[in-house]
Write a protein that holds these residues in place. Structure first.
Motif, PDB file in Angstrom:
ATOM      1  N   ASN A   4      37.928  40.753  35.701  1.00 55.05           N
ATOM      2  CA  ASN A   4      37.674  42.138  35.321  1.00 55.05           C
ATOM      3  C   ASN A   4      37.988  43.075  36.496  1.00 55.05           C
ATOM      4  O   ASN A   4      37.426  42.927  37.577  1.00 55.05           O
ATOM      5  N   LEU A   5      38.847  44.054  36.268  1.00 58.91           N
ATOM      6  CA  LEU A   5      39.194  45.009  37.317  1.00 58.91           C
ATOM      7  C   LEU A   5      37.988  45.831  37.753  1.00 58.91           C
ATOM      8  O   LEU A   5      37.932  46.298  38.890  1.00 58.91           O
ATOM      9  N   ASN A   6      37.011  45.999  36.861  1.00 57.34           N
ATOM     10  CA  ASN A   6      35.807  46.754  37.213  1.00 57.34           C
ATOM     11  C   ASN A   6      34.954  46.047  38.259  1.00 57.34           C
ATOM     12  O   ASN A   6      34.055  46.651  38.827  1.00 57.34           O
ATOM     13  N   ASP A   7      35.221  44.770  38.486  1.00 59.92           N
ATOM     14  CA  ASP A   7      34.482  44.025  39.502  1.00 59.92           C
ATOM     15  C   ASP A   7      35.098  44.198  40.895  1.00 59.92           C
ATOM     16  O   ASP A   7      34.600  43.627  41.860  1.00 59.92           O
ATOM     17  N   TYR A  33      44.384  37.531  36.885  1.00 60.84           N
ATOM     18  CA  TYR A  33      43.498  36.480  36.379  1.00 60.84           C
ATOM     19  C   TYR A  33      42.300  36.203  37.277  1.00 60.84           C
ATOM     20  O   TYR A  33      41.416  35.431  36.910  1.00 60.84           O
ATOM     21  N   CYS A  34      42.251  36.815  38.451  1.00 61.05           N
ATOM     22  CA  CYS A  34      41.090  36.618  39.318  1.00 61.05           C
ATOM     23  C   CYS A  34      40.882  37.856  40.174  1.00 61.05           C
ATOM     24  O   CYS A  34      41.804  38.308  40.849  1.00 61.05           O
ATOM     25  N   THR A  35      39.661  38.384  40.133  1.00 58.76           N
ATOM     26  CA  THR A  35      39.308  39.526  40.976  1.00 58.76           C
ATOM     27  C   THR A  35      38.185  39.061  41.919  1.00 58.76           C
ATOM     28  O   THR A  35      38.457  38.384  42.894  1.00 58.76           O
ATOM     29  N   TYR A  69      34.528  39.832  48.637  1.00 62.63           N
ATOM     30  CA  TYR A  69      34.082  41.198  48.931  1.00 62.63           C
ATOM     31  C   TYR A  69      34.712  42.222  47.978  1.00 62.63           C
ATOM     32  O   TYR A  69      34.687  43.414  48.251  1.00 62.63           O
ATOM     33  N   LYS A  70      35.288  41.715  46.895  1.00 65.67           N
ATOM     34  CA  LYS A  70      35.870  42.567  45.845  1.00 65.67           C
ATOM     35  C   LYS A  70      37.082  43.352  46.334  1.00 65.67           C
ATOM     36  O   LYS A  70      37.393  44.418  45.826  1.00 65.67           O
ATOM     37  N   LEU A  71      37.785  42.785  47.318  1.00 66.74           N
ATOM     38  CA  LEU A  71      38.916  43.472  47.922  1.00 66.74           C
ATOM     39  C   LEU A  71      40.243  42.770  47.651  1.00 66.74           C
ATOM     40  O   LEU A  71      41.263  43.104  48.262  1.00 66.74           O
ATOM     41  N   ALA A  72      40.252  41.806  46.710  1.00 68.97           N
ATOM     42  CA  ALA A  72      41.474  41.046  46.436  1.00 68.97           C
ATOM     43  C   ALA A  72      41.570  40.695  44.959  1.00 68.97           C
ATOM     44  O   ALA A  72      40.561  40.640  44.253  1.00 68.97           O
ATOM     45  N   PHE A  73      42.803  40.451  44.534  1.00 70.39           N
ATOM     46  CA  PHE A  73      43.035  39.953  43.176  1.00 70.39           C
ATOM     47  C   PHE A  73      44.232  39.002  43.185  1.00 70.39           C
ATOM     48  O   PHE A  73      45.083  39.072  44.064  1.00 70.39           O
TER      49      PHE A  73
END
Length: 188
Positions: A4-7, A33-35, A69-73
């Motif tokens: 989810n991009l919101n994550d 496919y991974c956030t 840390y929610k800084l990569a996808f």
């Protein structure tokens, strides 16, 4: 593990959306496919190919990945509704697009080439992130001391609008800014 991009950190979400749009403009459909990935999930991935069966997919333990840390996808190019995992040419194009909008690309990593991986560090190392520091969203304008002082003058009723003072070049001189800051200190 989230897709989810919101994550993502708000700015990384913005960059991910921009990345998807730019890839589309270049004829590449992208699936993220991974956030966000928890430290526990990261440790499970790290064990793969080491203490668990499978191929090594990461050199990062929990707390040592920007995903934590929610800084990569991570993403994959899609063609004809099928993931194109082996298309190095598409990943190269995606890597160039990601870098052009301010992302770091895993295809440039020295140890494991991680072509699906994109990250934004916000100027912070993983060590700093583990210590609890976290980047602000650079789209959020921070007010200067001068603007804060003007806001205080409006709040106290000394002036009726900040716009005249902030947008007027005459009042942006260092002397006037210092004077206004002194006035604000006195009326606090």
């Amino acid at each position: 593990m989230s897709r989810n991009l919101n994550d993502l950190h708000p700015y990384v979400k913005h960059l991910a959306e921009k990345f998807i749009a730019e890839c589309k403009n270049h004829g590449i459909e992208v699936l993220i496919y991974c956030t966000y990935r928890s430290k526990e999930e990261q440790n499970k991935l790290y064990a793969q190919g080491r203490s668990k069966s499978g191929t090594v997919v990461t050199n990062a333990r929990g707390g040592y990945s920007y995903h934590n840390y929610k800084l990569a996808f991570d993403c994959v190019p899609i063609m004809g509704s099928k993931a194109q995992w082996g298309r190095a040419d598409l990943y190269e194009k995606m890597g160039a697009i990601g870098k052009s909008i301010g992302l770091e690309w895993g295809g440039d990593f020295k140890s494991i080439k991680d072509r699906p991986h994109f990250q934004w560090d916000g100027g912070f190392t993983l060590k700093q992130l583990r210590q609890g520091l976290y980047p602000a969203d650079p789209r959020q304008k921070t007010k200067s001391e001068f603007e804060i002082a003007i806001d205080k003058l409006v709040e106290k009723g000394v002036i009726n609008s900040p716009n005249y003072w902030i947008n007027n070049e005459t009042y942006k001189t260092e002397y006037v800014q210092t004077l206004i800051k002194r006035v604000v200190k006195k009326i606090r």
